[in-house]
Design a protein around this motif. Structure first.
Motif, PDB file in Angstrom:
ATOM      1  N   GLY A  21     122.727  -3.128  63.227  1.00  0.00           N
ATOM      2  CA  GLY A  21     122.645  -4.332  62.401  1.00  0.00           C
ATOM      3  C   GLY A  21     122.916  -5.581  63.208  1.00  0.00           C
ATOM      4  N   LEU A  22     123.909  -5.537  64.069  1.00  0.00           N
ATOM      5  CA  LEU A  22     124.206  -6.678  64.927  1.00  0.00           C
ATOM      6  C   LEU A  22     123.032  -6.966  65.861  1.00  0.00           C
ATOM      7  N   ALA A  23     122.480  -5.920  66.447  1.00  0.00           N
ATOM      8  CA  ALA A  23     121.332  -6.099  67.343  1.00  0.00           C
ATOM      9  C   ALA A  23     120.164  -6.736  66.589  1.00  0.00           C
ATOM     10  N   ALA A  24     119.939  -6.317  65.358  1.00  0.00           N
ATOM     11  CA  ALA A  24     118.837  -6.877  64.565  1.00  0.00           C
ATOM     12  C   ALA A  24     119.043  -8.373  64.329  1.00  0.00           C
ATOM     13  N   LEU A  25     120.281  -8.776  64.122  1.00  0.00           N
ATOM     14  CA  LEU A  25     120.563 -10.194  63.890  1.00  0.00           C
ATOM     15  C   LEU A  25     120.399 -11.031  65.161  1.00  0.00           C
ATOM     16  N   MET A  26     120.489 -10.398  66.296  1.00  0.00           N
ATOM     17  CA  MET A  26     120.353 -11.119  67.561  1.00  0.00           C
ATOM     18  C   MET A  26     118.890 -11.256  67.982  1.00  0.00           C
ATOM     19  N   MET A  27     117.995 -10.612  67.249  1.00  0.00           N
ATOM     20  CA  MET A  27     116.569 -10.644  67.571  1.00  0.00           C
ATOM     21  C   MET A  27     115.860 -11.713  66.753  1.00  0.00           C
ATOM     22  N   THR A  28     114.635 -11.995  67.135  1.00  0.00           N
ATOM     23  CA  THR A  28     113.800 -12.852  66.302  1.00  0.00           C
ATOM     24  C   THR A  28     113.401 -12.065  65.053  1.00  0.00           C
ATOM     25  N   ALA A  29     112.757 -12.735  64.111  1.00  0.00           N
ATOM     26  CA  ALA A  29     112.514 -12.163  62.786  1.00  0.00           C
ATOM     27  C   ALA A  29     111.759 -10.833  62.808  1.00  0.00           C
ATOM     28  N   VAL A  30     110.641 -10.763  63.496  1.00  0.00           N
ATOM     29  CA  VAL A  30     109.811  -9.559  63.412  1.00  0.00           C
ATOM     30  C   VAL A  30     110.516  -8.339  63.993  1.00  0.00           C
ATOM     31  N   PRO A  31     110.979  -8.373  65.245  1.00  0.00           N
ATOM     32  CA  PRO A  31     111.664  -7.170  65.739  1.00  0.00           C
ATOM     33  C   PRO A  31     112.966  -6.890  64.991  1.00  0.00           C
ATOM     34  N   GLY A  32     113.646  -7.931  64.527  1.00  0.00           N
ATOM     35  CA  GLY A  32     114.885  -7.727  63.777  1.00  0.00           C
ATOM     36  C   GLY A  32     114.641  -7.000  62.461  1.00  0.00           C
ATOM     37  N   LEU A  33     113.604  -7.421  61.739  1.00  0.00           N
ATOM     38  CA  LEU A  33     113.281  -6.742  60.481  1.00  0.00           C
ATOM     39  C   LEU A  33     112.822  -5.305  60.730  1.00  0.00           C
ATOM     40  N   ILE A  34     112.036  -5.107  61.771  1.00  0.00           N
ATOM     41  CA  ILE A  34     111.592  -3.752  62.103  1.00  0.00           C
ATOM     42  C   ILE A  34     112.792  -2.867  62.431  1.00  0.00           C
ATOM     43  N   LEU A  35     113.740  -3.392  63.199  1.00  0.00           N
ATOM     44  CA  LEU A  35     114.934  -2.609  63.536  1.00  0.00           C
ATOM     45  C   LEU A  35     115.735  -2.283  62.280  1.00  0.00           C
ATOM     46  N   LEU A  36     115.886  -3.242  61.380  1.00  0.00           N
ATOM     47  CA  LEU A  36     116.612  -2.960  60.140  1.00  0.00           C
ATOM     48  C   LEU A  36     115.912  -1.876  59.331  1.00  0.00           C
ATOM     49  N   ILE A  37     114.604  -1.973  59.202  1.00  0.00           N
ATOM     50  CA  ILE A  37     113.849  -0.968  58.439  1.00  0.00           C
ATOM     51  C   ILE A  37     114.036   0.415  59.052  1.00  0.00           C
ATOM     52  N   LEU A  38     113.856   0.514  60.361  1.00  0.00           N
ATOM     53  CA  LEU A  38     114.018   1.810  61.036  1.00  0.00           C
ATOM     54  C   LEU A  38     115.448   2.325  60.923  1.00  0.00           C
ATOM     55  N   SER A  39     116.412   1.416  60.983  1.00  0.00           N
ATOM     56  CA  SER A  39     117.822   1.812  60.888  1.00  0.00           C
ATOM     57  C   SER A  39     118.150   2.373  59.506  1.00  0.00           C
ATOM     58  N   TYR A  40     117.637   1.728  58.465  1.00  0.00           N
ATOM     59  CA  TYR A  40     117.871   2.245  57.112  1.00  0.00           C
ATOM     60  C   TYR A  40     117.239   3.621  56.940  1.00  0.00           C
ATOM     61  N   PHE A  41     116.036   3.794  57.477  1.00  0.00           N
ATOM     62  CA  PHE A  41     115.393   5.104  57.393  1.00  0.00           C
ATOM     63  C   PHE A  41     116.200   6.142  58.172  1.00  0.00           C
ATOM     64  N   GLY A  42     116.612   5.792  59.380  1.00  0.00           N
ATOM     65  CA  GLY A  42     117.404   6.718  60.187  1.00  0.00           C
ATOM     66  C   GLY A  42     118.734   7.067  59.536  1.00  0.00           C
ATOM     67  N   LEU A  43     119.366   6.083  58.929  1.00  0.00           N
ATOM     68  CA  LEU A  43     120.634   6.342  58.250  1.00  0.00           C
ATOM     69  C   LEU A  43     120.439   7.292  57.075  1.00  0.00           C
ATOM     70  N   LEU A  44     119.326   7.136  56.364  1.00  0.00           N
ATOM     71  CA  LEU A  44     119.034   8.063  55.271  1.00  0.00           C
ATOM     72  C   LEU A  44     118.890   9.488  55.797  1.00  0.00           C
ATOM     73  N   MET A  45     118.239   9.638  56.944  1.00  0.00           N
ATOM     74  CA  MET A  45     118.096  10.975  57.538  1.00  0.00           C
ATOM     75  C   MET A  45     119.474  11.535  57.921  1.00  0.00           C
ATOM     76  N   GLY A  46     120.332  10.681  58.465  1.00  0.00           N
ATOM     77  CA  GLY A  46     121.689  11.111  58.799  1.00  0.00           C
ATOM     78  C   GLY A  46     122.496  11.473  57.567  1.00  0.00           C
ATOM     79  N   ASP A  47     122.316  10.720  56.495  1.00  0.00           N
ATOM     80  CA  ASP A  47     123.002  11.031  55.244  1.00  0.00           C
ATOM     81  C   ASP A  47     122.521  12.370  54.688  1.00  0.00           C
ATOM     82  N   ALA A  48     121.223  12.630  54.812  1.00  0.00           N
ATOM     83  CA  ALA A  48     120.683  13.914  54.354  1.00  0.00           C
ATOM     84  C   ALA A  48     121.297  15.060  55.152  1.00  0.00           C
ATOM     85  N   ALA A  49     121.452  14.873  56.447  1.00  0.00           N
ATOM     86  CA  ALA A  49     122.081  15.902  57.279  1.00  0.00           C
ATOM     87  C   ALA A  49     123.536  16.109  56.872  1.00  0.00           C
TER      88      ALA A  49
END
Length: 154
Positions: free
Chosen positions: A91-119
């Motif tokens: 999340g911190l890294a996403a905030l340090m990026m410009t809008a497009v890569p930051g939003l992409i990182l947040l989206i991927l992070s939420y998806f990855g966290l869901l996979m971790g929660d499923a595990a």
């Protein structure tokens, strides 16, 4: 219906937590450019904050396992506690990026966290209802962030 298993307070607070994501997407689409940038930053900052919170859930579950007389070495593993810290760093890294890569990182992070929660649910480290709650909430968050990303790309 899976949401019927979710404790009512968790469901209500979880859904209420979507409101800033929804408002952020609406603002990014409806406000003029100067305000749009500000709305996008607020949405990303909220997204990073909630991502951090969701990671911290894993620390809480590990701590609860040791408080209940569980094996503290198993509950406090590097992997489990690291999974609790990684979302905050992403999340911190996403905030340090410009809008497009930051939003992409947040989206991927939420998806990855869901996979971790499923595990974690499969391993018995989180209650089964947790995944019932996380799936629709994560889908809504990813949708909102994705809509904002589309607007930025236009």
């Amino acid at each position: 219906m899976p949401l019927a298993r979710v404790p009512r307070p968790a469901l209500v607070f979880g859904v209420c937590g979507l409101l800033p994501f929804i408002a952020g997407s609406l603002a990014v689409w409806l406000l003029p450019p100067g305000w749009r940038d500000y709305a996008l930053f607020i949405q990303a900052a909220y997204g990073a904050t909630i991502l951090s919170f969701m990671g911290a859930v894993h620390w809480g579950l590990a701590l609860a396992g040791t408080a209940a007389g569980g094996d503290s070495h198993r509950a406090m593993s590097w992997n489990r506690l690291g999974w609790g810290v990684l979302p905050a760093l992403l999340g911190l890294a996403a905030l340090m990026m410009t809008a497009v890569p930051g939003l992409i990182l947040l989206i991927l992070s939420y998806f990855g966290l869901l996979m971790g929660d499923a595990a974690a649910v499969r391993k018995g480290q989180a209650p089964a209802w947790y995944l019932d709650l996380r799936r629709p909430l994560t889908a809504a968050v990813i949708l909102c962030l994705g809509l904002s990303l589309i607007r930025v790309l236009l």
